[in-house]
Design a protein around this motif. Structure first.
Motif, mmCIF file in Angstrom:
data_model
loop_
_atom_site.group_PDB
_atom_site.id
_atom_site.type_symbol
_atom_site.label_atom_id
_atom_site.label_comp_id
_atom_site.label_asym_id
_atom_site.label_seq_id
_atom_site.Cartn_x
_atom_site.Cartn_y
_atom_site.Cartn_z
ATOM 1 N N CYS A 1 0.803 -1.222 0.000
ATOM 2 C CA CYS A 1 0.000 0.000 0.000
ATOM 3 C C CYS A 1 0.834 1.269 0.000
ATOM 4 O O CYS A 1 0.280 2.361 -0.016
ATOM 5 N N CYS B 1 -3.453 2.163 6.296
ATOM 6 C CA CYS B 1 -3.278 2.870 5.029
ATOM 7 C C CYS B 1 -4.587 3.560 4.694
ATOM 8 O O CYS B 1 -4.676 4.778 4.673
ATOM 9 N N GLY B 2 -5.630 2.783 4.525
ATOM 10 C CA GLY B 2 -6.928 3.357 4.188
ATOM 11 C C GLY B 2 -7.863 2.295 3.660
ATOM 12 O O GLY B 2 -9.071 2.474 3.611
#
Ligand code: SF4
Ligand code: NI
Ligand code: NI
Length: 708
Positions: A488, A574-575
């Motif tokens: 990521c 990360c998301g």
């Protein structure tokens, strides 16, 4: 007119429209009227990203328009043109948000309009793996509808996410092309202002994955330029407004390719390509996008864009259903001498010998051999079957092991697709992706019901049982090494996942075995071995070796990380996490919610709002992104007491994790049916009601020390 004048004139036109629209809205609703887009934590995401200000009412929108005006300088310099482009984009966002007043649903099928935060988070993993190599924004009407379809299909076949704005939407609809997010072709809207909904995706990606500070416009544009592989295809005729929007796209680093003769081109940014059939090649070159090619000899398309395609009963030729009849899918390692590479055998009736609409048995065994093959890789390869088979146009696959379900559409069947082609797909994909461990591969497909029964019960199920035992014996203590994953980092430059047997990657897609296999397949790739010899603190799971690795892989951005705590040195996000968990102070517990759940949680926040509290590779004590399977783990926030802190989850998630979670609760605390004590949205979304429920159930979190 020069290019500069065109941009300025388009910008002025849109600004005028926006001002009029806002004034009219205030007259109608009053300045205190709330404005917002649905399912986002970022208010007006573009304006917020650029300025750092959250606009929530019509009055604030009017003030914001004043700020936009300051961007509209009229010097004849490149920067003034870019800023006017950005101003045009922001105006478009204002016009669009007005459409959503009073919870209106301004877009109807096939158009999407605003896209939810969850959509962006879902794109995280495929974008970093290159599964989605780029994002195309197609604007206007192609010269003919055939050219429109050909262009869209060319991107779709490459896995590129396509968004459509304007006339092209009707063109592909008239040609009968299916569209939708699950096919990676997303019609946004027919007004040019709807293009903002894809810009909004790019800018939110910077906030969600990139940890860009809202208002830091310079870094925002740097992020979109370097990390969001988007580009624009704008069909002639271009008007001033489209050119002004295009200037905004270029400011973000997205090249614009057009067939408008006579346009004043800008190298690498505004490119003339008179031949629409060359838009694809020109765009990829301009944005430097490389396409992985998997050529498979089958009569239908094979591309990741078809992964989400659904085949309805009425469109289906035949179906296979492991929940009703004997089915199985299995990878088996074998000796090289026992395998004939690329041999594909069908034992039993082919698809054309099956009745239309019938339900049948199927079992496919993929035999693999290779010097570096390990039995631990069998389930890793097998789990990819779902993606592989789904990538076939007109074929749908769900489930795994002996519970898979496959549908083949009439269209695919009529194009000549047969079961042996599933064998071709499995063969080619396994050889392609696992070339470092698989030297030879052979596929046997059984459809004969007696054979399917035999394979299922005598071969597959015993293998699955053996694997489950192996998985159960895999604990953080029983292995010598963990793995890092930095896949990521393409979007979250300082994020590192530490993957252990009892803590999978937060995306849910990378288990310890997956990471091990990835490392084996690509020793210099995203997953590296981390030793765990120097324990600092057993309680929170902190190791000197892990810290060193995290320091190195985050380029110094992260100093120390614990494996088992949400409060002390927690792992970063990360998301693209499947779930997020956050502290619920009234019960001393934590609330977990998942991306699919759009509703409210007892924390007063929805998934997107909670998720916006963490991400971008930064440590945020009290909040943690994680995978679904981590919930039943004995290591789930072990430092704070473990899973007995969980007080609330959406019902669907609760049901999904119930079996493992209950088993863990039984083992750790001797509690039976722990999930019955955990709240969900049907019980309470309000903290007081939740505590009342927990009290009634005697939930253990109530008796624990406060976490803060
Ligand atoms: Fe991204 Fe972590 Fe999943 Fe790797 S394990 S793909 S870094 S979320
Ligand atoms: Ni498919
Ligand atoms: Ni991620």
């Amino acid at each position: 007119m020069t290019l500069f004048e065109t941009v300025f004139s388009g910008n002025d036109a849109v600004y005028g429209l926006t001002e009029g629209a806002i004034n009219a809205a205030i007259e109608q609703h009053g300045a205190d009227k709330a404005v917002s887009f649905p399912n986002t934590a970022y208010c007006l995401p573009c304006y917020y990203a650029v300025t750092g200000v959250k606009v929530k009412t019509l009055g604030e929108l009017k003030e914001a328009l004043g700020v936009v005006k300051t961007l509209m300088t009229r010097e004849m310099r490149l920067n003034d043109v870019f800023m006017s482009g950005v101003a045009t984009a922001l105006c478009a966002e204002f016009i669009e948000v007005l459409k959503y007043i009073d919870g209106a649903e301004p877009y109807t099928e096939p158009c999407y309009g605003h896209l939810a935060d969850a959509v962006i988070r879902e794109l995280g993993v495929p974008l970093v793996t290159g599964d989605i190599p780029g994002v195309a924004v197609i604007l206007g009407s192609a010269p003919t509808k055939e050219e429109a379809v050909a262009l869209v299909k060319s991107y779709q076949a490459q896995g590129i996410l396509v968004t459509l704005v304007g006339g092209v939407i009707d063109q592909v609809a008239e040609a009968g092309m299916k569209t939708g997010a699950n096919l990676r072709v997303i019609p946004l809207g027919k007004d040019v202002t709807s293009v903002i909904h894809v810009v909004s995706v790019a800018l939110r990606a910077a906030l969600i994955f990139g940890n860009v500070t809202p208002g830091d416009a310079a870094n925002l544009m740097k992020y979109t330029f370097e990390r969001v592989p988007a580009f624009v295809n704008a069909f002639a005729p271009l008007d001033d407004v489209i050119v002004a929007c295009g200037a905004g796209a270029i400011a973000l680093g997205f090249p614009v390719i057009t067939n408008q003769e006579g346009v004043s081109t800008v190298p690498k940014s505004l490119i003339l390509q008179p031949d629409v059939s060359k838009f694809n090649a020109t765009s990829l070159e301009a944005r430097d996008i490389k396409i992985k090619i998997t050529n498979i000899d089958i009569p239908v398309a094979f591309a990741s864009a078809f992964e989400g395609e659904i085949i309805r009963r009425g469109d289906m030729q035949v179906e296979f259903d492991g929940s009703r009849v004997d089915c199985a899918e299995l990878v088996q390692s074998a000796e090289a001498t026992e395998i004939e590479d690329h041999k594909i055998t069908v034992i039993g009736p082919e698809a054309d010998e099956m009745e239309l609409g019938s339900k049948n048995s199927i079992a496919y065994v993929v035999k693999v051999a290779g010097k570096n093959m390990q039995s631990d890789f069998e389930p890793v390869i097998e789990r990819k079957f779902h993606n592989y088979i789904n990538c076939i146009e007109g074929v749908y696959h769900t489930g795994q092991r002996d519970m898979q379900r496959i549908r083949i559409s009439k269209d695919a069947f009529n194009a000549g697709f047969r079961l042996k082609h599933i064998g071709e797909v499995l063969y080619a994909s396994v050889k392609n992706e696992f070339d470092a461990v698989v030297d030879k591969c052979e596929v046997v497909i059984y459809t004969d019901p007696a054979e399917c029964k035999r394979i299922r019960h005598e071969v597959a199920v015993p293998t699955f049982n053996k694997r489950d035992d192996r998985l159960k014996s895999l604990t953080d203590e029983s292995v010598d090494v963990y793995y890092s994953c930095i896949l990521c980092q393409a979007f979250s430059p300082s994020h590192v996942c530490v993957v252990t047997p009892e803590r999978l990657g937060l995306c849910g897609a990378v288990s310890w075995l997956d990471a091990k296999a990835t490392n084996e397949l690509d020793p210099n790739g995203p997953c590296q071995v981390i030793t765990k010899e120097k324990c600092i603190d057993e309680r929170i799971g902190e190791y000197e070796d892990v810290n060193e690795a995290v320091r190195k892989f985050s380029q110094g951005a992260l100093e120390e990380v614990s494996l088992y705590s949400i409060m002390e040195k927690p792992m970063t996000s990360c998301g693209c996490f499947e779930c997020i968990c956050g502290i619920e102070p009234f019960s001393n517990g934590v609330v977990i919610t998942n991306r699919e759940y759009a509703g409210m949680t007892p924390l007063g926040m929805t998934f997107p709002e909670l998720a916006s509290m963490t991400g971008g590779g930064v440590q945020t004590p009290g909040f943690m992104g994680h995978g679904k399977h981590f919930i039943g783990s004995k290591k789930f926030m072990k430092a704070e007491g473990g899973i007995e802190r969980i007080v609330w989850m959406p019902k669907e998630l609760k049901e999904f994790v119930a079996e493992r979670l209950n088993q863990t609760a039984k083992e750790l605390y001797g509690i039976d049916n722990f999930t019955d004590m955990v709240g969900d949205e049907t019980i309470a979304t309000d903290p007081e009601e939740l505590v009342a429920f927990l009290t009634e159930k005697g939930h253990p979190a109530l008796g624990l020390d406060p976490m803060m």
